[in-house]
Design an enzyme around this catalytic site. Structure first.
Site: not given
Length: 329
Positions: A110, A184, A231, A301
């Site tokens: 990334r 993501h 999460d 994601e």
């Protein structure tokens, strides 16, 4: 159609536009501190893609009043720095490195420069761009399979009525290797703090690992609502799920192939303040909204994580593909 084997990572804007621009549909520009971005506009949608990280920064179909992809108002566009929002590519590991917590979270893809391989307009009016991430010998300290001629990482992006992304890992060597990975994606939503206004549907009964609650495990019951930090890594997931947003009066349909995990994340207020780069939610004048950008996104994601890690056999390839589609409520 423009089709060159590859462009040098250091190619100038003029070179990129000479080789790969499509008149009135695709053009390269600089953004922030010298990052190169491909801007795409066609009859179906607009989009932008940073060549650093191969990161999609935005996508909005012409039929929607609001962007589908969220970007922080405090996002930094600087060489070697991760960009908050959009669709970061997590590869060749997802989350923390398994054995060395000093290595960057979510891998190195990334923040690396990607190269343009080709661009073209398709008969259906969509626009396609193909990217590749050069792997260098210096990456071997982080991942031993990163030496030249052992691995190739490509990405194919199609911008149209839907957004299609294919992340392709090719094992060019003679030894199997294992990766974890994710797209993501930060999805723009109306207001996650309004009870039951934003939900994720399609993961009922799926087993999860809950990072926000000390990695306890459980099984999802019904839709996923949001009233605090979420999460979770859902494993062995189905190929489809949906973001239902009553505030924006739309559904975002997520379809995927080659992905066995789905990660659902929103940091909520306290965690957002600690992160410091989630920006505001549009009203800069009211006190206390500096770190309120978290209200306007959820990450859903498409991934291969934890027990869904993927082994890519020598001489073979693995493709993780997603397609996003918006439907009015």
């Amino acid at each position: 159609m423009n089709d060159i084997e590859s462009a040098a990572a250091s190619a100038t804007l003029a070179e990129l536009n000479n080789r790969f621009a499509i008149p009135f549909k695709l053009r390269f520009k600089e953004q922030g501190d010298g990052l190169v971005v491909a801007d795409i506009t066609n009859a179906h949608a607009t989009a932008s893609i940073s060549l650093q990280g191969g990161q999609i920064l935005g996508w909005q179909p012409t039929t929607t009043a609001e962007p589908v992809i969220w970007m922080s108002t405090d996002a930094k566009f600087a060489p070697g720095k991760s960009i908050r929002g959009g669709i970061p590519v997590c590869w060749p590991w997802f989350g923390a490195h398994a054995s060395n917590d000093k290595l960057p979270a979510h891998g190195f893809a990334r923040t690396q420069p990607w190269q343009v391989k080709s661009t073209r307009s398709l008969d259906d009016g969509s626009t396609e761009i193909s990217l590749t991430m050069p792997l260098t010998e210096s990456m071997q300290a982080m991942w031993p399979h990163a030496s030249l001629n052992m691995t190739q990482l490509d990405m194919l992006i199609n911008v149209g009525e839907t957004l299609k992304i294919a992340l392709i890992t090719r094992n060019l060597g003679d030894v199997d290797f294992t990766i974890t990975e994710a797209l993501h994606t930060y999805f723009s939503v109306s207001d996650i703090t309004q009870l039951n206004q934003v939900q994720v549907d399609g993961l009922d009964g799926i087993h999860f690992h809950d990072k926000a609650d000390g990695w306890i495990e459980g099984d999802q019951v019904g839709v996923i609502p949001f009233a605090s930090e979420v999460d979770r890594v859902y494993v062995d997931t189905p190929e489809r799920c949906t973001i239902v947003d009553a505030g924006f009066k739309r559904r975002i349909h997520i379809a995927k192939l080659g992905s066995q995990s789905t990660v659902v994340w929103n940091p909520w207020a306290d965690r957002a303040v600690q992160m410091g780069d989630l920006g505001h939610d549009g009203d800069q004048n009211q006190e206390g909204l500096k770190d309120s950008g978290w209200k306007r996104f959820i990450c859903v994601e498409s991934a291969n994580a934890r027990e869904n890690a993927v082994t890519v056999s020598a001489g073979k390839s693995h493709t993780m593909a997603v397609e996003y589609r918006v439907e009015s409520l």
